[in-house]
Design an enzyme around this catalytic site. Sequence first.
Site, short mmCIF file in Angstrom:
data_model
loop_
_atom_site.label_atom_id
_atom_site.label_comp_id
_atom_site.label_asym_id
_atom_site.label_seq_id
_atom_site.Cartn_x
_atom_site.Cartn_y
_atom_site.Cartn_z
N ASN A 9 49.75 70.17 -113.74
CA ASN A 9 50.56 71.38 -113.63
C ASN A 9 50.78 71.80 -112.17
O ASN A 9 49.86 72.28 -111.51
CB ASN A 9 49.85 72.50 -114.41
CG ASN A 9 50.64 73.78 -114.46
OD1 ASN A 9 51.40 74.10 -113.55
ND2 ASN A 9 50.44 74.53 -115.52
N LYS A 12 49.89 75.56 -111.30
CA LYS A 12 48.46 75.84 -111.11
C LYS A 12 48.02 75.37 -109.73
O LYS A 12 47.29 76.06 -109.01
CB LYS A 12 47.63 75.12 -112.19
CG LYS A 12 47.79 75.74 -113.55
CD LYS A 12 46.77 75.37 -114.63
CE LYS A 12 45.98 74.17 -114.62
NZ LYS A 12 45.29 73.91 -115.91
N GLU A 36 41.95 66.50 -122.70
CA GLU A 36 41.60 67.88 -123.06
C GLU A 36 41.17 67.91 -124.51
O GLU A 36 41.58 67.06 -125.30
CB GLU A 36 42.81 68.80 -122.86
CG GLU A 36 43.16 68.95 -121.39
CD GLU A 36 44.09 70.11 -121.11
OE1 GLU A 36 44.57 70.75 -122.08
OE2 GLU A 36 44.34 70.38 -119.93
N ASP A 65 35.25 65.14 -141.19
CA ASP A 65 36.08 66.10 -140.46
C ASP A 65 37.49 66.00 -141.01
O ASP A 65 38.02 64.91 -141.18
CB ASP A 65 36.06 65.81 -138.95
CG ASP A 65 36.59 67.01 -138.18
OD1 ASP A 65 35.85 68.01 -138.08
OD2 ASP A 65 37.74 66.98 -137.74
N SER A 66 38.06 67.16 -141.30
CA SER A 66 39.38 67.12 -141.94
C SER A 66 40.27 68.23 -141.41
O SER A 66 39.82 69.11 -140.68
CB SER A 66 39.22 67.25 -143.45
OG SER A 66 38.33 68.29 -143.76
N PHE A 140 39.98 75.14 -152.17
CA PHE A 140 39.59 75.96 -151.02
C PHE A 140 40.63 75.78 -149.92
O PHE A 140 41.58 75.01 -150.07
CB PHE A 140 38.19 75.56 -150.52
CG PHE A 140 38.14 74.21 -149.84
CD1 PHE A 140 38.14 73.04 -150.57
CD2 PHE A 140 38.12 74.11 -148.44
CE1 PHE A 140 38.12 71.80 -149.94
CE2 PHE A 140 38.08 72.88 -147.80
CZ PHE A 140 38.08 71.73 -148.55
N GLY A 141 40.42 76.48 -148.84
CA GLY A 141 41.28 76.30 -147.66
C GLY A 141 42.76 76.37 -147.98
O GLY A 141 43.24 77.33 -148.61
N LYS A 162 44.08 66.82 -157.39
CA LYS A 162 43.41 66.70 -156.10
C LYS A 162 42.25 65.72 -156.18
O LYS A 162 42.03 64.90 -155.28
CB LYS A 162 42.92 68.07 -155.61
CG LYS A 162 42.36 67.98 -154.22
CD LYS A 162 41.88 69.28 -153.65
CE LYS A 162 41.38 69.04 -152.24
NZ LYS A 162 40.64 70.15 -151.70
N HIS A 167 43.16 63.28 -149.68
CA HIS A 167 42.70 62.62 -148.45
C HIS A 167 41.21 62.31 -148.53
O HIS A 167 40.75 61.26 -148.14
CB HIS A 167 43.01 63.54 -147.26
CG HIS A 167 42.59 64.98 -147.47
ND1 HIS A 167 42.93 65.70 -148.58
CD2 HIS A 167 41.81 65.82 -146.73
CE1 HIS A 167 42.40 66.91 -148.51
NE2 HIS A 167 41.71 67.01 -147.40
P1 ITT Z 1 31.88 71.05 -141.97
O1 ITT Z 1 30.61 71.83 -141.89
O2 ITT Z 1 31.74 69.85 -142.83
O3 ITT Z 1 32.47 70.75 -140.61
P2 ITT Z 1 34.33 72.66 -142.25
O4 ITT Z 1 34.99 73.37 -143.39
O5 ITT Z 1 34.13 73.45 -140.99
O6 ITT Z 1 32.94 72.02 -142.76
P3 ITT Z 1 36.18 70.96 -140.84
O7 ITT Z 1 35.69 71.38 -139.51
O8 ITT Z 1 36.44 69.53 -141.08
O9 ITT Z 1 35.15 71.37 -141.98
O10 ITT Z 1 37.43 71.85 -141.18
C1 ITT Z 1 38.34 71.42 -142.09
C2 ITT Z 1 39.22 72.60 -142.51
O11 ITT Z 1 40.49 72.06 -142.90
C3 ITT Z 1 38.65 73.31 -143.75
O12 ITT Z 1 37.77 74.35 -143.43
C4 ITT Z 1 39.94 73.77 -144.43
O13 ITT Z 1 40.40 74.96 -143.85
C5 ITT Z 1 40.91 72.65 -144.09
N1 ITT Z 1 40.87 71.61 -145.14
C6 ITT Z 1 40.33 70.36 -145.03
N2 ITT Z 1 40.39 69.71 -146.20
C7 ITT Z 1 40.95 70.56 -147.07
C8 ITT Z 1 41.26 70.48 -148.43
O14 ITT Z 1 40.92 69.41 -149.15
N3 ITT Z 1 41.84 71.52 -149.01
C9 ITT Z 1 42.14 72.62 -148.30
N4 ITT Z 1 41.88 72.79 -147.02
C10 ITT Z 1 41.27 71.78 -146.39
#
Ligand code: ITT
Length: 192
Positions: A9, A12, A36, A65-66, A140-141, A162, A167
């Site tokens: 940059n 900066k 980064e 990790d997802s 969830f999520g 699901k 995944h």
């Molecule tokens: P760990 O302790 O295993 O890390 P975490 O929930 O923090 O649990 P991640 O850091 O991998 O796990 O975060 C993944 C996020 O992505 C998770 O909290 C959801 O918000 C989203 N996510 C991943 N897979 C999902 C799914 O199958 N359905 C819905 N949301 C999902």
Amino acid sequence: MKIYFATSNPWKYREIKEKFNNAGLDLGRINTQLLELQDVTNEEVALISARDAFKKFKKPLFVEDSGIYIKALKGFPGLYSSFIFKAIGLKGILKLMENKKNRQAEFISVIVYKDSKQEKVFKGICRGSITNKIRGRGGFGFDPIFVPKGYNTTFAENYAIKEKISHRVKSVNKLIKWLKNGKQKQKSKRSK
Ligand code: ITT
């Protein structure tokens, strides 16, 4: 001694260079694209987590990790899925997606297995799209706003789907297959 500011940059660099000049210090620039945290992949995060967990617990283990990657948002929230879910929730994502025609998204799941001898990565991807509103109570999520490709219900509306195509199902199936093959290999080695 001349020191260098490594940055891509120029703004900066200019701002800091001036401060150095005023202080009578010599500053050079290395124009480079830095590594980064935002460039890190799920694989790299999972590898770091697995190594750290193995160091602590010294048992064969795996981590997962997802995240969800939304095309119209250039992959956001991606690696930050967990944090963004807590920070802005599903409503926040839907707001960012207002008026977006391209609704494509994908879930990525990376499993890293680690024991004292090996480290192995397994990946699963599930493609689909983001809904216009929150639909369903299962899962969830981001499940209530994600419709997998080829279906018209969200993961939260149809959790049974699901459990077949996600995944995570894909990555864990690969892990299980590998574990089973590994056992077979060990057996055949012993019998030789
Ligand atoms: P760990 O302790 O295993 O890390 P975490 O929930 O923090 O649990 P991640 O850091 O991998 O796990 O975060 C993944 C996020 O992505 C998770 O909290 C959801 O918000 C989203 N996510 C991943 N897979 C999902 C799914 O199958 N359905 C819905 N949301 C999902």
